[in-house]
Design a protein around this motif. Structure first.
Motif, PDB file in Angstrom:
ATOM      1  N   VAL A 250       0.754  -5.741   3.679  1.00 12.85           N
ATOM      2  CA  VAL A 250      -0.011  -5.778   5.077  1.00 12.85           C
ATOM      3  C   VAL A 250      -0.461  -7.078   5.121  1.00 12.85           C
ATOM      4  CG1 VAL A 250      -2.238  -5.037   6.010  1.00 12.85           C
ATOM      5  CG2 VAL A 250      -1.103  -3.641   4.728  1.00 12.85           C
ATOM      6  N   GLU A 251      -0.166  -7.674   6.408  1.00 19.48           N
ATOM      7  CA  GLU A 251      -0.344  -9.036   6.711  1.00 19.48           C
ATOM      8  C   GLU A 251      -1.182  -9.302   8.107  1.00 19.48           C
ATOM      9  OE1 GLU A 251       3.482 -11.273   7.060  1.00 19.48           O
ATOM     10  OE2 GLU A 251       3.688 -11.029   4.682  1.00 19.48           O
ATOM     11  N   GLY A 252      -2.273  -9.735   8.207  1.00 18.96           N
ATOM     12  CA  GLY A 252      -2.920  -9.890   9.200  1.00 18.96           C
ATOM     13  C   GLY A 252      -2.874 -11.640   9.671  1.00 18.96           C
TER      14      GLY A 252
ATOM     15  N   THR B  92      -2.108  -6.845  13.127  1.00 18.60           N
ATOM     16  CA  THR B  92      -1.607  -6.873  11.875  1.00 18.60           C
ATOM     17  C   THR B  92      -0.494  -6.231  11.552  1.00 18.60           C
ATOM     18  OG1 THR B  92      -4.387  -6.412  11.203  1.00 18.60           O
ATOM     19  CG2 THR B  92      -2.492  -5.803   9.631  1.00 18.60           C
TER      20      THR B  92
ATOM     21  N   PHE C 292      -8.849  -3.750  10.299  1.00 17.88           N
ATOM     22  CA  PHE C 292      -9.105  -4.974  10.748  1.00 17.88           C
ATOM     23  C   PHE C 292      -9.279  -4.822  12.199  1.00 17.88           C
ATOM     24  CE2 PHE C 292      -5.933  -6.359   7.215  1.00 17.88           C
ATOM     25  CZ  PHE C 292      -6.686  -7.569   6.878  1.00 17.88           C
TER      26      PHE C 292
ATOM     27  N   VAL D 211      -2.071  -2.525  14.956  1.00 14.07           N
ATOM     28  CA  VAL D 211      -1.164  -2.616  13.892  1.00 14.07           C
ATOM     29  C   VAL D 211       0.176  -2.129  14.193  1.00 14.07           C
ATOM     30  CG1 VAL D 211      -1.075  -1.545  11.515  1.00 14.07           C
ATOM     31  CG2 VAL D 211      -3.446  -1.736  12.422  1.00 14.07           C
TER      32      VAL D 211
ATOM     33  N   ALA E 258      -4.938  -1.808   7.194  1.00 11.62           N
ATOM     34  CA  ALA E 258      -4.558  -2.435   8.084  1.00 11.62           C
ATOM     35  C   ALA E 258      -5.425  -2.185   9.207  1.00 11.62           C
ATOM     36  CB  ALA E 258      -3.118  -2.200   8.361  1.00 11.62           C
TER      37      ALA E 258
END
Length: 110
Positions: free
Chosen positions: A6-8, A13, A39, A43, A36
């Protein structure tokens, strides 16, 4: 073996998934999708790296795509993901797209 990342980046995200997803990996899949979604923004889940997706994991993805219609987008499902969706009988309910936007729905031609 499986992986979920998971990367925001502030505006959205991204969730990357790869490998084999089964009952063992289902708790981690749920946790990653919950993280996710926390946030609050869009997503995007990339399904291109999945080599196996059991029916429980498939159900989890399809149900979330229906519940989180405006937040969660599934992109580039691998052939194995598509086969699992069809085996589950959820082809008409599944929401997944190829490409960078929502222009090409996977099951639109059916």
């Amino acid at each position: 073996m499986f992986g979920v990342q998971v990367e925001g980046n502030g505006s959205e995200t991204r969730v990357g998934m790869w490998g084999e997803f089964d009952a063992f990996s289902l708790p981690r899949l749920r946790e990653a999708l919950d993280d996710a979604s926390a946030f609050g923004g869009p997503v995007v889940v990339d399904l291109s790296g999945i080599t196996f997706l059991d029916l429980q994991s498939t159900r989890e993805l399809v149900v979330r795509s229906l519940i989180q219609t405006h937040q969660l987008v599934f992109r580039n499902p691998s052939p194995n993901v598509l086969a699992s969706i069809q085996a589950l009988g959820m082809k008409d309910a599944a929401r997944a797209w190829n490409g960078p936007d929502r222009g090409e729905h996977i099951f639109s031609e059916a």
